[in-house]
Design a protein around this motif. Sequence first.
Motif, PDB file in Angstrom:
ATOM      1  N   VAL A 209      20.347  18.260 -26.102  1.00 33.73           N
ATOM      2  CA  VAL A 209      19.672  17.801 -27.318  1.00 33.73           C
ATOM      3  C   VAL A 209      18.155  17.901 -27.158  1.00 33.73           C
ATOM      4  O   VAL A 209      17.448  18.387 -28.049  1.00 33.73           O
ATOM      5  N   ASN A 210      17.640  17.453 -26.012  1.00 33.67           N
ATOM      6  CA  ASN A 210      16.192  17.495 -25.801  1.00 33.67           C
ATOM      7  C   ASN A 210      15.682  18.919 -25.631  1.00 33.67           C
ATOM      8  O   ASN A 210      14.583  19.257 -26.092  1.00 33.67           O
ATOM      9  N   GLU A 211      16.469  19.774 -24.963  1.00 37.59           N
ATOM     10  CA  GLU A 211      16.070  21.167 -24.799  1.00 37.59           C
ATOM     11  C   GLU A 211      16.058  21.883 -26.150  1.00 37.59           C
ATOM     12  O   GLU A 211      15.170  22.700 -26.415  1.00 37.59           O
ATOM     13  N   ARG A 212      17.037  21.573 -26.978  1.00 39.13           N
ATOM     14  CA  ARG A 212      17.068  22.155 -28.326  1.00 39.13           C
ATOM     15  C   ARG A 212      15.830  21.743 -29.103  1.00 39.13           C
ATOM     16  O   ARG A 212      15.187  22.560 -29.781  1.00 39.13           O
ATOM     17  N   ARG A 213      15.485  20.468 -29.032  1.00 35.15           N
ATOM     18  CA  ARG A 213      14.291  19.972 -29.715  1.00 35.15           C
ATOM     19  C   ARG A 213      13.048  20.711 -29.202  1.00 35.15           C
ATOM     20  O   ARG A 213      12.191  21.132 -29.988  1.00 35.15           O
ATOM     21  N   HIS A 214      12.970  20.906 -27.881  1.00 35.39           N
ATOM     22  CA  HIS A 214      11.828  21.598 -27.280  1.00 35.39           C
ATOM     23  C   HIS A 214      11.754  23.049 -27.747  1.00 35.39           C
ATOM     24  O   HIS A 214      10.664  23.576 -28.031  1.00 35.39           O
ATOM     25  N   LEU A 215      12.904  23.692 -27.854  1.00 35.10           N
ATOM     26  CA  LEU A 215      12.957  25.076 -28.330  1.00 35.10           C
ATOM     27  C   LEU A 215      12.362  25.195 -29.725  1.00 35.10           C
ATOM     28  O   LEU A 215      11.530  26.078 -29.997  1.00 35.10           O
ATOM     29  N   PHE A 216      12.775  24.314 -30.631  1.00 30.61           N
ATOM     30  CA  PHE A 216      12.270  24.353 -32.001  1.00 30.61           C
ATOM     31  C   PHE A 216      10.767  24.100 -32.050  1.00 30.61           C
ATOM     32  O   PHE A 216      10.037  24.762 -32.802  1.00 30.61           O
ATOM     33  N   LEU A 217      10.301  23.158 -31.251  1.00 30.84           N
ATOM     34  CA  LEU A 217       8.869  22.846 -31.254  1.00 30.84           C
ATOM     35  C   LEU A 217       8.048  24.020 -30.717  1.00 30.84           C
ATOM     36  O   LEU A 217       6.991  24.344 -31.257  1.00 30.84           O
ATOM     37  N   LEU A 218       8.529  24.658 -29.651  1.00 34.24           N
ATOM     38  CA  LEU A 218       7.816  25.812 -29.107  1.00 34.24           C
ATOM     39  C   LEU A 218       7.789  26.975 -30.101  1.00 34.24           C
ATOM     40  O   LEU A 218       6.842  27.769 -30.113  1.00 34.24           O
ATOM     41  N   ALA A 219       8.826  27.065 -30.923  1.00 33.45           N
ATOM     42  CA  ALA A 219       8.888  28.141 -31.920  1.00 33.45           C
ATOM     43  C   ALA A 219       8.121  27.782 -33.192  1.00 33.45           C
ATOM     44  O   ALA A 219       8.071  28.581 -34.127  1.00 33.45           O
ATOM     45  N   GLY A 220       7.523  26.591 -33.235  1.00 38.06           N
ATOM     46  CA  GLY A 220       6.748  26.196 -34.400  1.00 38.06           C
ATOM     47  C   GLY A 220       7.596  25.825 -35.594  1.00 38.06           C
ATOM     48  O   GLY A 220       7.149  25.922 -36.743  1.00 38.06           O
ATOM     49  N   GLN A 221       8.842  25.378 -35.343  1.00 39.61           N
ATOM     50  CA  GLN A 221       9.761  25.020 -36.421  1.00 39.61           C
ATOM     51  C   GLN A 221      10.005  23.520 -36.418  1.00 39.61           C
ATOM     52  O   GLN A 221       9.986  22.870 -35.370  1.00 39.61           O
ATOM     53  N   ALA A 222      10.255  22.958 -37.609  1.00 35.94           N
ATOM     54  CA  ALA A 222      10.665  21.562 -37.697  1.00 35.94           C
ATOM     55  C   ALA A 222      12.032  21.403 -37.040  1.00 35.94           C
ATOM     56  O   ALA A 222      12.886  22.290 -37.130  1.00 35.94           O
ATOM     57  N   VAL A 223      12.244  20.292 -36.371  1.00 37.58           N
ATOM     58  CA  VAL A 223      13.491  20.067 -35.645  1.00 37.58           C
ATOM     59  C   VAL A 223      14.535  19.491 -36.598  1.00 37.58           C
ATOM     60  O   VAL A 223      14.387  18.369 -37.079  1.00 37.58           O
ATOM     61  N   PRO A 224      15.599  20.238 -36.894  1.00 40.29           N
ATOM     62  CA  PRO A 224      16.643  19.691 -37.776  1.00 40.29           C
ATOM     63  C   PRO A 224      17.551  18.753 -37.010  1.00 40.29           C
ATOM     64  O   PRO A 224      17.534  18.698 -35.775  1.00 40.29           O
ATOM     65  N   ALA A 225      18.363  17.997 -37.740  1.00 42.86           N
ATOM     66  CA  ALA A 225      19.355  17.141 -37.099  1.00 42.86           C
ATOM     67  C   ALA A 225      20.383  18.018 -36.387  1.00 42.86           C
ATOM     68  O   ALA A 225      20.612  19.167 -36.762  1.00 42.86           O
ATOM     69  N   PRO A 226      21.012  17.508 -35.322  1.00 46.56           N
ATOM     70  CA  PRO A 226      22.069  18.268 -34.651  1.00 46.56           C
ATOM     71  C   PRO A 226      23.158  18.659 -35.648  1.00 46.56           C
ATOM     72  O   PRO A 226      23.450  17.928 -36.597  1.00 46.56           O
ATOM     73  N   LEU A 227      23.758  19.821 -35.417  1.00 51.99           N
ATOM     74  CA  LEU A 227      24.783  20.305 -36.335  1.00 51.99           C
ATOM     75  C   LEU A 227      25.980  19.356 -36.389  1.00 51.99           C
ATOM     76  O   LEU A 227      26.567  19.137 -37.430  1.00 51.99           O
ATOM     77  N   VAL A 228      26.348  18.798 -35.249  1.00 51.78           N
ATOM     78  CA  VAL A 228      27.480  17.890 -35.187  1.00 51.78           C
ATOM     79  C   VAL A 228      27.011  16.591 -34.545  1.00 51.78           C
ATOM     80  O   VAL A 228      26.609  16.577 -33.395  1.00 51.78           O
ATOM     81  N   ALA A 229      27.036  15.509 -35.298  1.00 57.54           N
ATOM     82  CA  ALA A 229      26.637  14.215 -34.754  1.00 57.54           C
ATOM     83  C   ALA A 229      27.802  13.607 -34.005  1.00 57.54           C
ATOM     84  O   ALA A 229      28.959  13.785 -34.391  1.00 57.54           O
ATOM     85  N   PRO A 230      27.548  12.893 -32.914  1.00 55.57           N
ATOM     86  CA  PRO A 230      28.646  12.266 -32.180  1.00 55.57           C
ATOM     87  C   PRO A 230      29.348  11.218 -33.035  1.00 55.57           C
ATOM     88  O   PRO A 230      28.714  10.485 -33.779  1.00 55.57           O
ATOM     89  N   GLU A 231      30.683  11.176 -32.915  1.00 55.36           N
ATOM     90  CA  GLU A 231      31.452  10.232 -33.714  1.00 55.36           C
ATOM     91  C   GLU A 231      31.193   8.801 -33.257  1.00 55.36           C
ATOM     92  O   GLU A 231      31.117   7.889 -34.054  1.00 55.36           O
TER      93      GLU A 231
END
Length: 280
Positions: free
Chosen positions: A82-104
Motif C-alpha cells: 500500500v505504501n509503495e503504491r502510494r509512493h509510486l503515484f506521488l513520484l509520477a506526479g499523480q493523485a493517490v486514489p483509494a486502493p482498488l479493493v478495500a479490506p473487508e
Amino acid sequence: MRESERRHALADFLRQRRARLSPADVGLPPGIRRRTAGLRREEVAQLANIGSSWYVWLEQGRDVHPSAQVLESLAQALRLTVNERRHLFLLAGQAVPAPLVAPEEESASLALQQMLDDLNPTPAYVMGRRYDYLAWNTAADGLFSLSEASPPYGRNLVWRLFTNPTMRAQPNWEQLARGTLGEFRAANARHPGEQQFEELIEDLKVVSPEFRRLWPHHDVRSSLDGHKVIEHSTLGRLEFEHVTLQVVNYPDLRIMVYAPNGVTRAKLQRFLETQERASS
C-alpha cells in the motif's frame, strides 16, 4: 523536487522494485541466461500490459507521463505494498486514489493497543475507514462507553451519533453531527461503491430524520480537531484538545486522542483509580 529529479527518482524506484522480484514470484518461467537478479523490463511490461519501449523510457527517466491506470497496472505487476503504491503515484506526479479493493475486516495491532493503554488517563481510540471503533483505552471507554455495542452497527460512531440518546443529548450535538458527517462523506468518497458504506447510509436514512435532513447538504470537512467540551453524566464538564493521528502503514486507520486540561485530567485519573479498585 524538480521535474527531472522526480522522473529519475521514479526510474530508480521502478528498477529497485523490479530487481527484488523473481519470475517465480509472478508466475513466469525462470528462463535462461539471467545475469542479474529480478525480472527483465519486458517481463514487467508484459505483466502490466504496457509497451516494452514505453516502460524502458520510464526506467530511463524520460519525459513521459503515465496515467493512473498504467500506474495501477505497474503497482500490481510489481507486487507493491500500500505504501509503495502510494509512493509510486506521488513520484509520477499523480493523485493517490483509494486502493482498488478495500479490506473487508479492519483491526488494530497489539502495538497500537499498547500505545492506547499507555496514554491513560488521556482518552484515545482507533477508528477505521467506516468510523468503526477498533480499539480503545480504559479512559476512552469510561468517557464514551465504547465497549457497549449498539446493534445493528456494533461500535460505529456515526450510527451512535444519530441513534444514541446520550450522544444526542450533548449541547453541541448539531455542530458535532454536521462536522462528523462532513468527515464521513469525505471517507465515503475515498471508497466509492463500497457496500458496507452504502448499507450504513441507507439504514441511517431510515432510522434518523436528522440524518436525512443533514446528509443531502454535501458539507465536506477534513478534520474535527480542536477544543472539545463534553458533559459527562457522572464526571460533569470535561474539556479536551482533540487531535487526530494517522497510521502510516494503514492510512485508513486514525488514532483519536482527547488531551485533557488539568482539571479534566484529575477527574479522569480519579475515575480510573476508582474503577481499578472496584475490579480488584
